[in-house]
Design an enzyme around this catalytic site. Structure first.
Site, short mmCIF file in Angstrom:
data_model
loop_
_atom_site.label_atom_id
_atom_site.label_comp_id
_atom_site.label_asym_id
_atom_site.label_seq_id
_atom_site.Cartn_x
_atom_site.Cartn_y
_atom_site.Cartn_z
N ARG A 5 -1.56 14.83 1.89
CA ARG A 5 -0.70 15.97 2.17
C ARG A 5 -1.55 17.24 2.17
O ARG A 5 -2.57 17.30 1.47
CB ARG A 5 0.38 16.10 1.08
N HIS B 274 -0.50 15.95 11.95
CA HIS B 274 0.25 15.05 11.07
C HIS B 274 0.77 13.84 11.85
O HIS B 274 1.98 13.57 11.88
CB HIS B 274 1.40 15.81 10.39
P1 NDP Z 1 1.37 4.29 -2.78
O1 NDP Z 1 2.40 4.81 -3.70
O2 NDP Z 1 1.45 2.88 -2.31
O3 NDP Z 1 -0.08 4.45 -3.45
C1 NDP Z 1 -0.46 5.62 -4.11
C2 NDP Z 1 -1.83 5.41 -4.74
O4 NDP Z 1 -2.26 6.64 -5.33
C3 NDP Z 1 -1.80 4.38 -5.88
O5 NDP Z 1 -2.99 3.62 -5.86
C4 NDP Z 1 -1.76 5.25 -7.12
O6 NDP Z 1 -2.33 4.67 -8.28
C5 NDP Z 1 -2.61 6.42 -6.68
N1 NDP Z 1 -2.30 7.60 -7.49
C6 NDP Z 1 -1.15 8.28 -7.58
N2 NDP Z 1 -1.26 9.32 -8.43
C7 NDP Z 1 -2.53 9.27 -8.91
C8 NDP Z 1 -3.26 10.05 -9.83
N3 NDP Z 1 -2.71 11.09 -10.45
N4 NDP Z 1 -4.54 9.71 -10.08
C9 NDP Z 1 -5.11 8.64 -9.48
N5 NDP Z 1 -4.47 7.84 -8.59
C10 NDP Z 1 -3.19 8.16 -8.31
O7 NDP Z 1 1.32 5.30 -1.56
P2 NDP Z 1 0.91 5.00 -0.04
O8 NDP Z 1 -0.42 4.38 -0.03
O9 NDP Z 1 2.01 4.30 0.66
O10 NDP Z 1 0.90 6.49 0.57
C11 NDP Z 1 0.04 7.48 0.08
C12 NDP Z 1 0.37 8.82 0.69
O11 NDP Z 1 -0.06 8.88 2.05
C13 NDP Z 1 1.86 9.17 0.81
O12 NDP Z 1 2.40 9.57 -0.43
C14 NDP Z 1 1.83 10.29 1.81
O13 NDP Z 1 1.62 11.52 1.16
C15 NDP Z 1 0.60 9.98 2.66
N6 NDP Z 1 0.99 9.61 4.03
C16 NDP Z 1 0.52 10.36 5.07
C17 NDP Z 1 0.85 10.04 6.36
C18 NDP Z 1 0.29 10.80 7.51
O14 NDP Z 1 0.70 10.57 8.65
N7 NDP Z 1 -0.66 11.70 7.31
C19 NDP Z 1 1.72 8.91 6.67
C20 NDP Z 1 2.15 8.18 5.52
C21 NDP Z 1 1.79 8.54 4.25
P3 NDP Z 1 -1.72 3.32 -8.93
O15 NDP Z 1 -2.13 2.23 -7.99
O16 NDP Z 1 -2.36 3.20 -10.24
O17 NDP Z 1 -0.23 3.55 -8.97
C1 OXD Z 2 4.87 9.83 5.72
C2 OXD Z 2 4.32 10.78 6.69
O1 OXD Z 2 4.91 10.13 4.53
O2 OXD Z 2 4.52 10.57 7.91
O3 OXD Z 2 5.29 8.73 6.15
O4 OXD Z 2 3.65 11.72 6.30
#
Ligand code: NDP
Ligand code: OXD
Length: 308
Positions: A223, A271
């Site tokens: 983000r 995005h």
């Molecule tokens: P998940 O919830 O599956 O994974 C999140 C990961 O981040 C986990 O490994 C988690 O750790 C880790 N994490 C969260 N908080 C912390 C922290 N404070 N310190 C260290 N590690 C942390 O999310 P997704 O992989 O599905 O998606 C990630 C993000 O990608 C979304 O939230 C969104 O913001 C972004 N996104 C962007 C898009 C775009 O088009 N640009 C599209 C889709 C998503 P743990 O494994 O220990 O829980």
């Molecule tokens: C999502 C995105 O969170 O598109 O799926 O950013």
């Protein structure tokens, strides 16, 4: 028992025809049309309406149409309402493609060559082997994992940092704040795939960049608010970072006078790294509705205490 979709209406119409085919018993409405509001049990939204339970008093599940849920104010949502994020496989597939494109572009100096072409400069840079370019992913969730799997055949030494760590074949994993410095010190191309929470806001900062090897590069697909934009500009100017690929920005659309637009070391996309695909999203949503009815655990249930 009805379903309301509140996001891009063009994709909403695709959802509507998929619902008509696969779940004809569930009346489907595209916001602002809702049918009788007390009959709405499921809401799929990018932004839910204010005062959600006044609008839909019998709502049973709130579904994010995206993988991220930071656009929801969780504190304003009733405690008992399950919030589910989008986990359809198309999101991971597109994200893996995008990040592979970004990592390869940085690895093969594409930002430099784009500028050289504009200036009619024919100058080569020695090729570095993938085995000597260390890639590190912040976040080892649905998307971080998909990206690492896609990158593996290229031969980059791979690492990931997350809260709880974990084991992934061919990936060095680092867990928690205590291991962040060690992860950064070995990372030449850093990819941010964290969710946006109070713990991760502004994580891509001067302090973090200073812990990367000099001349490292950044890919931000998490983000915009993960990144302290002024700190990126400074790191690029000082040479601490060599380039960045940004799919997300603090303000979207990016204001026309923003310095990122013309920056020679920044590649920018609006995005689009990944987008939810209606055809696979509807399958996942209908499976969750079935699970809910059967009293089974929901896939992608958000943990409100963690914020993701
Ligand atoms: P998940 O919830 O599956 O994974 C999140 C990961 O981040 C986990 O490994 C988690 O750790 C880790 N994490 C969260 N908080 C912390 C922290 N404070 N310190 C260290 N590690 C942390 O999310 P997704 O992989 O599905 O998606 C990630 C993000 O990608 C979304 O939230 C969104 O913001 C972004 N996104 C962007 C898009 C775009 O088009 N640009 C599209 C889709 C998503 P743990 O494994 O220990 O829980
Ligand atoms: C999502 C995105 O969170 O598109 O799926 O950013």
């Amino acid at each position: 028992m009805s379903f309301v979709y509140k996001a891009d209406p063009v994709r909403g119409r695709e959802w509507a025809s998929l619902f008509a085919r696969h779940a004809p018993d569930i009346p489907f409405h595209i916001w602002p049309e809702t049918g009788p509001r007390e009959e709405v049990r499921y809401l799929a939204a990018w932004m839910p309406p204010d005062d959600i339970l006044k609008t839909f008093p019998n709502l049973e599940i709130l579904i994010s149409v995206g993988a991220g849920i930071d656009q929801f104010d969780l504190s304003a949502l009733p405690e008992h309402l399950p919030v589910v994020r989008m986990t359809e496989p198309g999101i991971a597939e597109s994200m893996a493609e995008y990040v592979t494109m970004a990592v390869l572009s940085l690895h093969r100096d594409l930002p430099v060559y784009i500028n050289q072409q504009r200036q009619k400069v024919w100058r080569e840079i020695r090729v570095t082997s993938a085995a000597r370019r260390k890639v590190g992913v912040l976040g080892l969730g649905m998307l971080g994992l998909a990206v690492l799997q896609q990158l593996r055949p290229f031969g980059f030494p791979l690492a990931a940092w997350s809260r709880s760590g974990g084991q992934v074949d061919g990936v060095d994993t680092f867990a928690g704040p205590g291991m962040l410095s060690a992860f950064l010190a070995r990372t030449d191309i850093l990819v941010c795939l964290l969710p946006l929470t109070d713990a991760t806001r502004g994580i891509l900062s001067h302090d973090l960049f200073a812990q990367l090897p000099h001349g490292a590069a950044l890919v931000n697909v998490g983000r915009g608010a993960h990144l302290v934009e002024q700190d990126l500009l400074r790191a690029l100017e000082e040479g601490q970072l060599s380039a960045a690929v940004l799919d997300v920005c603090e303000a979207e659309p990016l204001p026309l006078d923003h310095p990122f637009w013309d920056h020679p070391q920044i590649l920018l996309t609006p995005h689009i790294a990944s987008m939810t695909r209606p055809e696979t999203a509807v399958d996942v949503v209908l499976d969750n509705i079935r699970r809910h009815a059967a009293g089974e655990a929901l896939i992608g249930l958000v943990d409100r205490t963690r914020g993701y």
